[in-house]
Write a protein that holds these residues in place. Structure first.
Motif, PDB file in Angstrom:
ATOM      1  N   MET A   1     183.298 124.837 103.212  1.00 52.74           N
ATOM      2  CA  MET A   1     183.300 125.667 102.033  1.00 52.74           C
ATOM      3  C   MET A   1     182.517 126.953 102.327  1.00 52.74           C
ATOM      4  O   MET A   1     182.929 128.023 101.883  1.00 52.74           O
ATOM      5  CB  MET A   1     182.691 124.920 100.865  1.00 52.74           C
ATOM      6  CG  MET A   1     182.720 125.725  99.597  1.00 52.74           C
ATOM      7  SD  MET A   1     182.244 124.841  98.132  1.00 52.74           S
ATOM      8  CE  MET A   1     183.669 123.844  97.862  1.00 52.74           C
ATOM      9  N   GLN A   2     181.399 126.815 103.071  1.00 49.31           N
ATOM     10  CA  GLN A   2     180.619 128.013 103.365  1.00 49.31           C
ATOM     11  C   GLN A   2     181.440 129.052 104.112  1.00 49.31           C
ATOM     12  O   GLN A   2     181.361 130.238 103.802  1.00 49.31           O
ATOM     13  CB  GLN A   2     179.383 127.657 104.206  1.00 49.31           C
ATOM     14  CG  GLN A   2     178.183 127.284 103.372  1.00 49.31           C
ATOM     15  CD  GLN A   2     176.965 127.100 104.238  1.00 49.31           C
ATOM     16  OE1 GLN A   2     176.796 126.061 104.845  1.00 49.31           O
ATOM     17  NE2 GLN A   2     176.129 128.100 104.294  1.00 49.31           N
ATOM     18  N   GLY A   9     183.201 137.773 102.281  1.00 51.84           N
ATOM     19  CA  GLY A   9     182.110 138.743 102.336  1.00 51.84           C
ATOM     20  C   GLY A   9     180.867 138.347 101.565  1.00 51.84           C
ATOM     21  O   GLY A   9     179.979 139.172 101.354  1.00 51.84           O
ATOM     22  N   ILE A  10     180.795 137.093 101.151  1.00 52.78           N
ATOM     23  CA  ILE A  10     179.638 136.619 100.392  1.00 52.78           C
ATOM     24  C   ILE A  10     178.805 135.726 101.313  1.00 52.78           C
ATOM     25  O   ILE A  10     179.271 134.678 101.760  1.00 52.78           O
ATOM     26  CB  ILE A  10     180.076 135.817  99.150  1.00 52.78           C
ATOM     27  CG1 ILE A  10     180.959 136.686  98.263  1.00 52.78           C
ATOM     28  CG2 ILE A  10     178.854 135.290  98.393  1.00 52.78           C
ATOM     29  CD1 ILE A  10     181.664 135.924  97.162  1.00 52.78           C
ATOM     30  N   PRO A  11     177.556 136.115 101.612  1.00 55.75           N
ATOM     31  CA  PRO A  11     176.728 135.291 102.490  1.00 55.75           C
ATOM     32  C   PRO A  11     176.288 134.005 101.785  1.00 55.75           C
ATOM     33  O   PRO A  11     176.110 133.979 100.566  1.00 55.75           O
ATOM     34  CB  PRO A  11     175.531 136.183 102.817  1.00 55.75           C
ATOM     35  CG  PRO A  11     175.470 137.165 101.708  1.00 55.75           C
ATOM     36  CD  PRO A  11     176.884 137.335 101.205  1.00 55.75           C
ATOM     37  N   MET A  25     179.051 120.726 111.513  1.00 56.69           N
ATOM     38  CA  MET A  25     179.865 121.658 110.722  1.00 56.69           C
ATOM     39  C   MET A  25     179.541 123.119 111.033  1.00 56.69           C
ATOM     40  O   MET A  25     180.247 124.010 110.580  1.00 56.69           O
ATOM     41  CB  MET A  25     179.656 121.420 109.224  1.00 56.69           C
ATOM     42  CG  MET A  25     180.029 120.032 108.764  1.00 56.69           C
ATOM     43  SD  MET A  25     181.740 119.702 109.125  1.00 56.69           S
ATOM     44  CE  MET A  25     181.631 118.060 109.759  1.00 56.69           C
ATOM     45  N   ARG A  26     178.478 123.354 111.788  1.00 56.50           N
ATOM     46  CA  ARG A  26     178.058 124.693 112.198  1.00 56.50           C
ATOM     47  C   ARG A  26     178.001 125.678 111.019  1.00 56.50           C
ATOM     48  O   ARG A  26     178.744 126.671 110.968  1.00 56.50           O
ATOM     49  CB  ARG A  26     178.957 125.214 113.307  1.00 56.50           C
ATOM     50  CG  ARG A  26     178.875 124.358 114.562  1.00 56.50           C
ATOM     51  CD  ARG A  26     179.760 124.804 115.692  1.00 56.50           C
ATOM     52  NE  ARG A  26     179.819 126.232 115.936  1.00 56.50           N
ATOM     53  CZ  ARG A  26     178.921 126.951 116.631  1.00 56.50           C
ATOM     54  NH1 ARG A  26     177.862 126.352 117.137  1.00 56.50           N
ATOM     55  NH2 ARG A  26     179.093 128.242 116.806  1.00 56.50           N
ATOM     56  N   PRO A  27     177.125 125.399 110.048  1.00 58.48           N
ATOM     57  CA  PRO A  27     177.033 126.309 108.903  1.00 58.48           C
ATOM     58  C   PRO A  27     176.542 127.696 109.336  1.00 58.48           C
ATOM     59  O   PRO A  27     175.767 127.813 110.293  1.00 58.48           O
ATOM     60  CB  PRO A  27     175.997 125.628 107.998  1.00 58.48           C
ATOM     61  CG  PRO A  27     175.160 124.823 108.933  1.00 58.48           C
ATOM     62  CD  PRO A  27     176.096 124.359 110.009  1.00 58.48           C
ATOM     63  N   PRO A  28     176.979 128.744 108.643  1.00 57.19           N
ATOM     64  CA  PRO A  28     176.561 130.107 108.989  1.00 57.19           C
ATOM     65  C   PRO A  28     175.041 130.295 108.938  1.00 57.19           C
ATOM     66  O   PRO A  28     174.460 130.934 109.795  1.00 57.19           O
ATOM     67  CB  PRO A  28     177.239 130.983 107.939  1.00 57.19           C
ATOM     68  CG  PRO A  28     178.395 130.171 107.461  1.00 57.19           C
ATOM     69  CD  PRO A  28     177.956 128.743 107.547  1.00 57.19           C
ATOM     70  N   ALA A  30     171.356 127.987 107.569  1.00 60.51           N
ATOM     71  CA  ALA A  30     170.887 126.729 106.986  1.00 60.51           C
ATOM     72  C   ALA A  30     169.395 126.536 107.224  1.00 60.51           C
ATOM     73  O   ALA A  30     168.845 126.997 108.225  1.00 60.51           O
ATOM     74  CB  ALA A  30     171.647 125.551 107.576  1.00 60.51           C
ATOM     75  N   ILE A  31     168.770 125.832 106.279  1.00 57.00           N
ATOM     76  CA  ILE A  31     167.387 125.400 106.462  1.00 57.00           C
ATOM     77  C   ILE A  31     167.321 123.891 106.269  1.00 57.00           C
ATOM     78  O   ILE A  31     168.146 123.297 105.571  1.00 57.00           O
ATOM     79  CB  ILE A  31     166.396 126.098 105.502  1.00 57.00           C
ATOM     80  CG1 ILE A  31     166.662 125.726 104.043  1.00 57.00           C
ATOM     81  CG2 ILE A  31     166.399 127.610 105.702  1.00 57.00           C
ATOM     82  CD1 ILE A  31     165.531 126.115 103.099  1.00 57.00           C
ATOM     83  N   HIS A  32     166.323 123.310 106.898  1.00 60.39           N
ATOM     84  CA  HIS A  32     166.059 121.874 106.775  1.00 60.39           C
ATOM     85  C   HIS A  32     164.626 121.704 106.284  1.00 60.39           C
ATOM     86  O   HIS A  32     163.677 121.920 107.043  1.00 60.39           O
ATOM     87  CB  HIS A  32     166.239 121.186 108.129  1.00 60.39           C
ATOM     88  CG  HIS A  32     165.665 119.815 108.189  1.00 60.39           C
ATOM     89  ND1 HIS A  32     166.072 118.806 107.352  1.00 60.39           N
ATOM     90  CD2 HIS A  32     164.715 119.289 108.985  1.00 60.39           C
ATOM     91  CE1 HIS A  32     165.384 117.709 107.635  1.00 60.39           C
ATOM     92  NE2 HIS A  32     164.557 117.978 108.613  1.00 60.39           N
TER      93      HIS A  32
END
Length: 79
Positions: A1-2, A9-11, A25-28, A30-32
């Motif tokens: 979805m990200q 164009g929406i970060p 999933m290699r998100p653009p 992310a924080i943990h």
């Protein structure tokens, strides 16, 4: 979805407790939040201070150009 949202164009920024699965999933961006319990990705219920800190940390990721799949550890001492 990200990726779909980002393609418009929406970060985006992911807050994840399952780093292993999220990395796949290699998100653009992310924080943990380290040490948080599953189901409490923003912190304990009614802990507005920690919840706000987590949200601010996730929003700060929006300013960073990152390699997809790079998940930053975030430490919150009050949790």
């Amino acid at each position: 979805m990200q990726r779909g949202i980002e393609s418009q164009g929406i970060p985006t920024s992911l807050i994840t407790l399952d780093v292993e699965q999220s990395s796949l999933m290699r998100p653009p961006r992310a924080i943990h939040p380290v040490g948080f319990d599953f189901g409490h990705s923003l912190g304990k219920p009614h802990d507005k201070t920690t919840q706000t800190k987590v949200l601010v940390a996730a929003l700060e990721e929006l300013n960073q150009k990152q390699e997809p799949g790079n998940i930053h550890e975030a430490h919150f001492p009050t949790y």
